[in-house]
Design a protein around this motif. Structure first.
Motif, mmCIF file in Angstrom:
data_model
loop_
_atom_site.group_PDB
_atom_site.id
_atom_site.type_symbol
_atom_site.label_atom_id
_atom_site.label_comp_id
_atom_site.label_asym_id
_atom_site.label_seq_id
_atom_site.Cartn_x
_atom_site.Cartn_y
_atom_site.Cartn_z
ATOM 1 N N ALA A 85 0.832 -1.202 0.000
ATOM 2 C CA ALA A 85 0.000 0.000 0.000
ATOM 3 C C ALA A 85 0.868 1.253 0.000
ATOM 4 O O ALA A 85 0.574 2.231 -0.699
ATOM 5 C CB ALA A 85 -0.932 -0.003 1.207
ATOM 6 N N GLY A 86 1.946 1.225 0.772
ATOM 7 C CA GLY A 86 2.855 2.372 0.789
ATOM 8 C C GLY A 86 3.513 2.601 -0.552
ATOM 9 O O GLY A 86 3.643 3.746 -1.011
ATOM 10 N N SER A 87 3.905 1.534 -1.202
ATOM 11 C CA SER A 87 4.525 1.656 -2.523
ATOM 12 C C SER A 87 3.538 2.221 -3.538
ATOM 13 O O SER A 87 3.897 3.053 -4.375
ATOM 14 C CB SER A 87 5.037 0.295 -2.992
ATOM 15 O OG SER A 87 5.998 -0.191 -2.091
ATOM 16 N N LEU A 88 2.283 1.779 -3.452
ATOM 17 C CA LEU A 88 1.248 2.316 -4.340
ATOM 18 C C LEU A 88 1.029 3.807 -4.088
ATOM 19 O O LEU A 88 0.824 4.573 -5.032
ATOM 20 C CB LEU A 88 -0.069 1.561 -4.167
ATOM 21 C CG LEU A 88 -0.128 0.173 -4.781
ATOM 22 C CD1 LEU A 88 -1.442 -0.516 -4.416
ATOM 23 C CD2 LEU A 88 0.018 0.251 -6.289
ATOM 24 N N CYS A 89 1.062 4.229 -2.835
ATOM 25 C CA CYS A 89 0.900 5.654 -2.512
ATOM 26 C C CYS A 89 2.009 6.484 -3.137
ATOM 27 O O CYS A 89 1.745 7.523 -3.751
ATOM 28 C CB CYS A 89 0.902 5.872 -0.999
ATOM 29 S SG CYS A 89 -0.619 5.428 -0.185
ATOM 30 N N VAL A 90 3.240 6.044 -2.983
ATOM 31 C CA VAL A 90 4.373 6.782 -3.552
ATOM 32 C C VAL A 90 4.262 6.800 -5.076
ATOM 33 O O VAL A 90 4.448 7.843 -5.710
ATOM 34 C CB VAL A 90 5.720 6.175 -3.096
ATOM 35 C CG1 VAL A 90 6.883 6.831 -3.817
ATOM 36 C CG2 VAL A 90 5.882 6.318 -1.586
ATOM 37 N N GLY A 91 3.931 5.667 -5.671
ATOM 38 C CA GLY A 91 3.776 5.603 -7.123
ATOM 39 C C GLY A 91 2.657 6.494 -7.623
ATOM 40 O O GLY A 91 2.817 7.226 -8.609
ATOM 41 N N ILE B 43 -10.233 3.610 0.486
ATOM 42 C CA ILE B 43 -10.463 2.164 0.484
ATOM 43 C C ILE B 43 -9.290 1.434 1.131
ATOM 44 O O ILE B 43 -9.474 0.501 1.916
ATOM 45 C CB ILE B 43 -10.722 1.661 -0.954
ATOM 46 C CG1 ILE B 43 -12.081 2.167 -1.444
ATOM 47 C CG2 ILE B 43 -10.647 0.144 -1.040
ATOM 48 C CD1 ILE B 43 -12.331 1.937 -2.920
ATOM 49 N N THR B 44 -8.069 1.866 0.811
ATOM 50 C CA THR B 44 -6.882 1.243 1.395
ATOM 51 C C THR B 44 -6.861 1.392 2.909
ATOM 52 O O THR B 44 -6.634 0.429 3.642
ATOM 53 C CB THR B 44 -5.599 1.852 0.779
ATOM 54 O OG1 THR B 44 -5.623 1.638 -0.628
ATOM 55 C CG2 THR B 44 -4.357 1.231 1.370
ATOM 56 N N CYS B 45 -7.106 2.610 3.387
ATOM 57 C CA CYS B 45 -7.084 2.850 4.842
ATOM 58 C C CYS B 45 -8.186 2.080 5.558
ATOM 59 O O CYS B 45 -7.953 1.494 6.621
ATOM 60 C CB CYS B 45 -7.210 4.344 5.128
ATOM 61 S SG CYS B 45 -5.738 5.271 4.686
ATOM 62 N N ILE B 46 -9.379 2.060 4.985
ATOM 63 C CA ILE B 46 -10.476 1.308 5.591
ATOM 64 C C ILE B 46 -10.150 -0.185 5.595
ATOM 65 O O ILE B 46 -10.368 -0.880 6.591
ATOM 66 C CB ILE B 46 -11.806 1.593 4.853
ATOM 67 C CG1 ILE B 46 -12.248 3.033 5.135
ATOM 68 C CG2 ILE B 46 -12.887 0.603 5.261
ATOM 69 C CD1 ILE B 46 -13.374 3.522 4.248
ATOM 70 N N GLY B 47 -9.597 -0.686 4.488
ATOM 71 C CA GLY B 47 -9.219 -2.099 4.422
ATOM 72 C C GLY B 47 -8.162 -2.468 5.436
ATOM 73 O O GLY B 47 -8.249 -3.506 6.108
ATOM 74 N N ILE B 48 -7.152 -1.611 5.596
ATOM 75 C CA ILE B 48 -6.099 -1.877 6.576
ATOM 76 C C ILE B 48 -6.669 -1.834 7.988
ATOM 77 O O ILE B 48 -6.324 -2.661 8.838
ATOM 78 C CB ILE B 48 -4.928 -0.892 6.398
ATOM 79 C CG1 ILE B 48 -4.168 -1.230 5.104
ATOM 80 C CG2 ILE B 48 -3.988 -0.921 7.590
ATOM 81 C CD1 ILE B 48 -3.117 -0.215 4.711
ATOM 82 N N ALA B 49 -7.578 -0.891 8.252
ATOM 83 C CA ALA B 49 -8.195 -0.792 9.584
ATOM 84 C C ALA B 49 -9.034 -2.032 9.894
ATOM 85 O O ALA B 49 -8.954 -2.588 10.999
ATOM 86 C CB ALA B 49 -9.052 0.461 9.671
ATOM 87 N N ILE B 50 -9.804 -2.499 8.937
ATOM 88 C CA ILE B 50 -10.630 -3.697 9.150
ATOM 89 C C ILE B 50 -9.739 -4.919 9.332
ATOM 90 O O ILE B 50 -9.956 -5.722 10.252
ATOM 91 C CB ILE B 50 -11.617 -3.884 7.974
ATOM 92 C CG1 ILE B 50 -12.693 -2.794 8.024
ATOM 93 C CG2 ILE B 50 -12.258 -5.275 8.011
ATOM 94 C CD1 ILE B 50 -13.580 -2.756 6.800
ATOM 95 N N ALA B 51 -8.733 -5.063 8.479
ATOM 96 C CA ALA B 51 -7.830 -6.221 8.597
ATOM 97 C C ALA B 51 -7.080 -6.192 9.926
ATOM 98 O O ALA B 51 -6.923 -7.231 10.574
ATOM 99 C CB ALA B 51 -6.840 -6.231 7.429
ATOM 100 N N GLY B 52 -6.646 -5.001 10.347
ATOM 101 C CA GLY B 52 -5.973 -4.889 11.640
ATOM 102 C C GLY B 52 -6.882 -5.266 12.785
ATOM 103 O O GLY B 52 -6.476 -5.947 13.732
ATOM 104 N N SER B 53 -8.140 -4.849 12.709
ATOM 105 C CA SER B 53 -9.112 -5.202 13.752
ATOM 106 C C SER B 53 -9.335 -6.704 13.806
ATOM 107 O O SER B 53 -9.399 -7.297 14.889
ATOM 108 C CB SER B 53 -10.445 -4.488 13.489
ATOM 109 O OG SER B 53 -10.274 -3.095 13.532
ATOM 110 N N ILE B 54 -9.437 -7.321 12.652
ATOM 111 C CA ILE B 54 -9.626 -8.774 12.601
ATOM 112 C C ILE B 54 -8.415 -9.484 13.202
ATOM 113 O O ILE B 54 -8.564 -10.439 13.970
ATOM 114 C CB ILE B 54 -9.889 -9.229 11.145
ATOM 115 C CG1 ILE B 54 -11.272 -8.756 10.704
ATOM 116 C CG2 ILE B 54 -9.765 -10.752 11.014
ATOM 117 C CD1 ILE B 54 -11.544 -8.940 9.223
#
Length: 151
Positions: free
Chosen positions: A81-87, A117-128
């Motif tokens: 996700a970080g690489s996609l942000c920089v790109g 979408i990325t931030c929400i996905g990371i937040a949900i995955a982290g919660s899980i």
């Protein structure tokens, strides 16, 4: 020195006439690029840190209850996700530069949507991951005590 000068010519942009708000718009675009880069590097750093914590957990399993495959996946997602942000920030900067030269501007609806979408996905995955980790701890504790846990 000639190869350095040719590289410098490739990197250096041609000067633009500063009519209207061209300079202000381009400087704002550079700040936006830096924000994308900072966000991307933050995700990458978080992924690397998570991988290091997982390595520490392997040395001392009683310290942390992390499972190898889940933390490696989470670290990979964060670095990706970080690489996609920089790109995206880099592509956005250069496309905005070309549009400003033409006197046009395109809103960044795609990038904003992707980041949300990325931030929400990371937040949900982290919660899980946290919930599963706590459930695993409860199961291990119940196993040691000889009782059953409903989860």
């Amino acid at each position: 020195m000639p190869p350095f000068r040719s590289l410098l010519r490739f990197i250096r942009a041609t000067p633009l006439p500063n009519t209207g708000s061209v300079a202000r718009d381009l400087l704002a675009s550079e700040r936006t690029f830096l924000s994308w880069a900072r966000t991307g590097l933050g995700f990458i750093a978080l992924g690397v840190a998570l991988e290091k914590v997982e390595a520490l957990a392997a040395l001392s399993p009683t310290l942390l209850h992390l499972q190898d495959s889940r933390t490696k996946l989470a670290a990979g997602v964060l670095v990706g996700a970080g690489s996609l942000c920089v790109g995206h920030g880099t592509l956005r900067y250069f496309s905005t530069l070309e549009l400003v030269k033409q006197g046009k501007f395109r809103p960044n609806t795609g990038g904003v949507t992707l980041m949300a979408i990325t931030c929400i996905g990371i937040a949900i995955a982290g919660s899980i991951l946290v919930i599963e980790n706590e459930a695993d701890k409860a199961r291990e504790k119940a196993k040691e005590e000889g009782t059953q846990v409903k989860i």
